[in-house]
Design a protein around this motif. Structure first.
Motif, PDB file in Angstrom:
ATOM      1  N   LYS A 149       0.858  -1.187   0.000  1.00 42.58           N
ATOM      2  CA  LYS A 149       0.000   0.000   0.000  1.00 42.58           C
ATOM      3  C   LYS A 149       0.890   1.232   0.000  1.00 42.58           C
ATOM      4  N   GLY A 150       0.557   2.165  -0.890  1.00 41.19           N
ATOM      5  CA  GLY A 150       1.257   3.439  -0.900  1.00 41.19           C
ATOM      6  C   GLY A 150       2.718   3.349  -1.269  1.00 41.19           C
ATOM      7  N   VAL A 151       3.108   2.349  -2.054  1.00 44.36           N
ATOM      8  CA  VAL A 151       4.507   2.201  -2.462  1.00 44.36           C
ATOM      9  C   VAL A 151       4.793   3.142  -3.634  1.00 44.36           C
ATOM     10  N   ARG A 152       5.935   3.818  -3.590  1.00 44.07           N
ATOM     11  CA  ARG A 152       6.350   4.717  -4.661  1.00 44.07           C
ATOM     12  C   ARG A 152       7.671   4.213  -5.237  1.00 44.07           C
ATOM     13  N   VAL A 153       7.642   3.855  -6.515  1.00 47.07           N
ATOM     14  CA  VAL A 153       8.846   3.416  -7.220  1.00 47.07           C
ATOM     15  C   VAL A 153       9.105   4.463  -8.293  1.00 47.07           C
ATOM     16  N   ARG A 154      10.167   5.264  -8.130  1.00 47.50           N
ATOM     17  CA  ARG A 154      10.311   6.439  -8.991  1.00 47.50           C
ATOM     18  C   ARG A 154      11.785   6.743  -9.280  1.00 47.50           C
ATOM     19  N   ASN A 155      11.979   7.282 -10.456  1.00 49.31           N
ATOM     20  CA  ASN A 155      13.291   7.784 -10.906  1.00 49.31           C
ATOM     21  C   ASN A 155      14.382   6.725 -10.843  1.00 49.31           C
ATOM     22  N   ASN A 156      14.049   5.502 -11.234  1.00 49.30           N
ATOM     23  CA  ASN A 156      15.026   4.418 -11.301  1.00 49.30           C
ATOM     24  C   ASN A 156      15.375   4.117 -12.747  1.00 49.30           C
ATOM     25  N   PHE A 157      16.547   3.531 -12.956  1.00 50.30           N
ATOM     26  CA  PHE A 157      16.982   3.082 -14.276  1.00 50.30           C
ATOM     27  C   PHE A 157      17.134   1.570 -14.243  1.00 50.30           C
ATOM     28  N   LEU A 158      16.468   0.892 -15.166  1.00 49.89           N
ATOM     29  CA  LEU A 158      16.530  -0.564 -15.239  1.00 49.89           C
ATOM     30  C   LEU A 158      16.908  -0.971 -16.652  1.00 49.89           C
ATOM     31  N   ARG A 159      17.893  -1.877 -16.757  1.00 45.52           N
ATOM     32  CA  ARG A 159      18.350  -2.353 -18.064  1.00 45.52           C
ATOM     33  C   ARG A 159      18.565  -3.866 -18.011  1.00 45.52           C
ATOM     34  N   ASN A 160      18.124  -4.538 -19.073  1.00 41.93           N
ATOM     35  CA  ASN A 160      18.472  -5.943 -19.305  1.00 41.93           C
ATOM     36  C   ASN A 160      17.909  -6.870 -18.233  1.00 41.93           C
ATOM     37  N   GLN A 191      15.425  -2.549 -22.531  1.00 44.54           N
ATOM     38  CA  GLN A 191      15.799  -3.916 -22.904  1.00 44.54           C
ATOM     39  C   GLN A 191      15.367  -5.021 -21.944  1.00 44.54           C
ATOM     40  N   PRO A 192      14.119  -5.033 -21.474  1.00 43.53           N
ATOM     41  CA  PRO A 192      13.656  -6.278 -20.853  1.00 43.53           C
ATOM     42  C   PRO A 192      13.595  -7.347 -21.939  1.00 43.53           C
ATOM     43  N   ASN A 193      14.251  -8.469 -21.740  1.00 39.70           N
ATOM     44  CA  ASN A 193      14.452  -9.377 -22.868  1.00 39.70           C
ATOM     45  C   ASN A 193      13.570 -10.611 -22.850  1.00 39.70           C
ATOM     46  N   LEU A 194      12.582 -10.670 -21.940  1.00 37.65           N
ATOM     47  CA  LEU A 194      11.664 -11.809 -21.998  1.00 37.65           C
ATOM     48  C   LEU A 194      10.230 -11.427 -21.656  1.00 37.65           C
ATOM     49  N   ALA A 195       9.972 -10.238 -21.166  1.00 30.51           N
ATOM     50  CA  ALA A 195       8.604  -9.912 -20.777  1.00 30.51           C
ATOM     51  C   ALA A 195       8.375  -8.415 -20.952  1.00 30.51           C
ATOM     52  N   ASN A 196       7.578  -7.828 -20.064  1.00 27.07           N
ATOM     53  CA  ASN A 196       7.140  -6.443 -20.220  1.00 27.07           C
ATOM     54  C   ASN A 196       8.103  -5.460 -19.570  1.00 27.07           C
ATOM     55  N   GLY A 197       8.051  -4.222 -20.040  1.00 26.37           N
ATOM     56  CA  GLY A 197       8.756  -3.174 -19.326  1.00 26.37           C
ATOM     57  C   GLY A 197       8.110  -2.925 -17.982  1.00 26.37           C
ATOM     58  N   ILE A 198       6.794  -2.668 -17.995  1.00 25.56           N
ATOM     59  CA  ILE A 198       6.013  -2.480 -16.775  1.00 25.56           C
ATOM     60  C   ILE A 198       4.792  -3.368 -16.873  1.00 25.56           C
ATOM     61  N   ALA A 199       4.491  -4.123 -15.809  1.00 26.54           N
ATOM     62  CA  ALA A 199       3.325  -5.001 -15.797  1.00 26.54           C
ATOM     63  C   ALA A 199       2.545  -4.781 -14.506  1.00 26.54           C
ATOM     64  N   ILE A 200       1.250  -4.585 -14.649  1.00 24.02           N
ATOM     65  CA  ILE A 200       0.344  -4.484 -13.505  1.00 24.02           C
ATOM     66  C   ILE A 200      -0.593  -5.674 -13.583  1.00 24.02           C
TER      67      ILE A 200
END
Length: 725
Positions: free
Chosen positions: A346-357, A384-393
């Motif tokens: 609840k109320g989690v904020r995931v922001r301004n991160n860099f994710l690769r590969n 470059q997510p190489n098997l699924a989604n960039g963002i999934a809900i």
């Protein structure tokens, strides 16, 4: 707690983060016109294909399982030993991180040069963390070809300086370089407990596990200090609560472990900041918690300024993580998810991160056991997510996905997926309001081998149950999607409806097939959605199963550029296969199948239709005439050809004698334009234009070269075909 999930439904979509339970110059690839999307990053990225050098460019390629298809921009540069790529530094820097790939089973190094001077240090390269096989996931092939390697240069370089990397002893494919000015190492906080004072070994030789545990126990209510150095931890920490774990910076304080924190619960108040955790995970084992954080940090915790690499998952979050903030981190080269909110958050904020590969979803929320509620992914950059989604809900209540930049999804994923795929029970479907706002998706969406047709850049999926939440999709930019832009589907093949969706304020540019891919019953409203350079048609509206009901598209005004409908539900449109009237400005030949009577070495026919004039087809030498044939996919009244050679001044001026032939069936060819000499001069761009007579209809375009004053072969850097004269 992890166990394998096998899925065998007919239309298995993206792998999904849930399986982890089973489980030119760019600034972080953001288009300049949409700088608000994505993270504010401490580095600037430069693509290898835009740099100088003597390597061989590969790509662009969107084929699952190919090296170029997993690269940033779908292009990279292959270096044989002794070859190099030279980057022009975009801004002041003293550090570089290079994304690369080497052949399976090999290791070596990249020599580094600054303004022509070779450094004593090298960048190590290895296939150790690559070539992941996930055969238990339907449709997966060997993937995860790239890795990252970094170094402090030991000196400052300025904008315009040259930094080159050279393959030493092994073939290296270089994708992108990140240049960064690293802040000085932070000072020890007053009153903190240093892990070294508890016996930790900053040389990385000794086992520092107990020292870290002792420091955490001694610093309750305060700070554990991790000084500059390398520390080896051989088993995970637990019982972490009411404490700050702080390093001198992620380039200075490095913890080597594949399991940093593993705990099912915590009283919270955990602050983790400013160091690196680098693991040794070389395969994906879903029964093992090989994660930076596995479980719970407790309420009101935070993770910031971290460099997380070579783990299965960055953060696999279960239990109470209410009001957690995850910000300003880099999560690289994970074999599964980058981060997964696995229910109850609840109320989690995931922001301004860099994710690769990532080897699965880069960022995911999965509402197992109880719903993720009131949480958000905002201003993240994902590449470059190489098997699924960039963002999934996957389920959840009142979720926000805002101002993210996602690029180059591969194989089994969309840029963003809003889904009721449950994977396991008890699952909590989407509810309340789902806000998807201000996101930019670049080269996202992929051909799904389980479906035998694509997933869109942004997908709404009633996989296991109807979409009854209100889904607002606003202010979206979708660029260069290889297939469709927006997809509405019931991916489990059960025909559940997609309802209560509105799409407002979207810009779609150069989508390969359609703007809207509707494959479920239901409805969506569209307003101010504009498209240009649409590959096949505006809408594909063919619900599956065929008798499951219709999908209604409501035009609320302001839509343009996508009014046509694909007419044949028995066939899926291929990229560029126009119906009924493709954009006259679109190059009909780009990415289409090409063949030739012969080719020289690596200069194959596909190089003439790959969208890049710097790569080229060259026929067999000293054997005129030679022909190149392109299948446009459907018959078109082509009015103009543009023929190109590489624009480099190294290509001297030449005249090629070319005959243009056409066919509607690939067997009988007629001459469209008789043999003529076409001048290619680097002073004018090495380009020649061929006007075709009106009324000419052709599907197969054949160019026959009978002479070339510059080289004893036929040569084309690019063959372009247009409807407009």
């Amino acid at each position: 707690m992890h166990r394998s999930i096998a899925r065998h439904l007919r239309r298995t979509p993206a792998v999904g983060a849930a399986v982890a339970l089973a489980a030119g110059m760019l600034v972080a690839v953001a288009p300049a016109a949409h700088a608000a999307a994505g993270a504010t990053l401490p580095f600037t990225s430069v693509e290898a294909e835009s740099a100088a050098g003597n390597g061989t460019k590969i790509g662009p390629d969107y084929s699952q399982g190919s090296l170029a298809s997993e690269a940033s921009g779908r292009q990279a540069v292959r270096l044989s030993p002794g070859q190099r790529v030279e980057f022009t530094v975009p801004r002041a820097a003293d550090a570089v991180n290079v994304a690369y790939s080497v052949p399976d089973g090999q290791s070596g190094a990249l020599n580094v040069y600054v303004n022509g001077t070779k450094l004593a240090k090298t960048l190590p390269v290895t296939s150790r963390y690559s070539y992941i096989d996930t055969g238990w996931i339907p449709g997966a092939r060997t993937h995860h070809f790239f890795d990252d390697t970094r170094m402090l240069l030991g000196q400052d370089v300025q904008a315009g300086d040259k930094v080159a990397v050279e393959a030493a002893g092994v073939q290296v494919t270089v994708d992108v370089a990140d240049f960064e000015q690293v802040a000085p190492a932070a000072d020890r906080p007053a009153g903190s407990v240093s892990v070294v004072s508890k016996g930790a070994d900053p040389s990385g030789t000794g086992d520092s596990t107990q020292a870290f545990r002792d420091a955490v126990a001694a610093a309750q209510g305060g700070t554990v200090w991790i000084p500059p150095g390398d520390y080896r931890i051989t088993s995970s920490l637990s019982g972490v609560q009411n404490v700050t774990l702080q390093g001198a910076g992620s380039w200075y304080s490095v913890v080597h472990t594949s399991r940093f924190i593993d705990q099912s619960g915590s009283a919270g108040g955990v602050r983790i900041k400013d160091f690196a955790v680098v693991g040794e995970v070389t395969e994906r084992v879903d029964s093992s918690p090989d994660n930076f954080v596995n479980g719970s940090l407790g309420p009101n915790s935070s993770v910031s300024g971290m460099w997380i690499q070579h783990l299965k998952v960055g953060l696999w979050l279960t239990g109470d993580n209410d009001n957690l903030v995850v910000e300003n981190n880099r999560i690289l080269d994970t074999t599964a998810d980058g981060l997964n909110l696995n229910g109850t958050a609840k109320g989690v904020r995931v922001r301004n991160n860099f994710l690769r590969n990532q080897g699965d979803d880069s960022l995911a929320m999965w509402s197992l056991y109880s719903p993720d509620t009131g949480s958000s992914f905002e201003n993240n950059t994902i590449s470059q997510p190489n098997l699924a989604n960039g963002i999934a809900i996957y389920g959840g209540t009142d979720i926000t996905v805002r101002n993210n930049l996602v690029s180059d999804t591969n194989a089994l994923g969309s840029g963003i997926a809003i889904s009721n795929q449950k994977f396991l029970d008890p699952f909590h479907p989407l509810a309340g309001t789902i806000t998807v706002d201000g996101n930019t998706l670049v080269r996202t969406g992929a051909m799904n081998p389980n479906w035998n047709h694509p997933m869109g850049a942004l997908r709404v999926d009633s996989y296991d149950s109807a979409i009854d939440a209100t889904v607002h999709i606003t202010n979206t930019t979708i660029t260069d999607s290889p297939y469709s832009a927006f997809e509405f589907v019931s991916g489990g093949g059960q025909g559940h409806p997609v309802r209560n969706v509105d799409v407002t304020g979207a810009t779609v540019r150069n989508t390969g097939t359609v703007v809207v891919q509707a494959e479920a019953q239901g409805a969506a409203t569209f307003k101010n959605v504009t498209a240009d350079q649409v590959g096949a048609a505006g809408v594909y509206n063919c619900p599956y199963p065929a008798n499951s009901g219709s999908f209604t598209l409501t035009d609320a005004g302001g839509n343009s550029g996508w009014s046509s409908t694909w007419s044949d539900c028995s066939s899926w449109p291929q990229p560029g296969q126009g119906n009924p009237e493709p954009d006259p400005r679109r190059n009909l030949a780009k990415g289409r199948p090409a063949t030739a009577t012969g080719s020289q070495d690596v200069y194959t026919p596909g190089k003439a239709v790959d969208g890049d004039a710097n790569s080229y087809w060259e026929s067999a030498n000293n054997a005129f005439p030679q022909s190149l044939t392109v299948d446009l996919g459907s018959s078109y009244a082509v009015r103009r050809l543009v023929l190109k050679l590489p624009p480099s001044t190294a290509w001297g001026a030449r005249t090629q004698t070319v005959t243009v032939l056409g066919s509607t069936d690939g067997s009988g060819y007629a001459t469209v334009v008789g043999p003529q000499g076409y001048r290619f001069d680097p002073a004018t761009g090495n380009t020649a234009t061929v006007a075709l007579p009106g009324g000419t209809s052709l599907r197969y375009l054949r160019l026959t070269v009978s002479a070339n004053t510059g080289w004893p072969a036929g040569q084309f850097g690019e063959v372009e075909a247009y409807l407009a004269s």
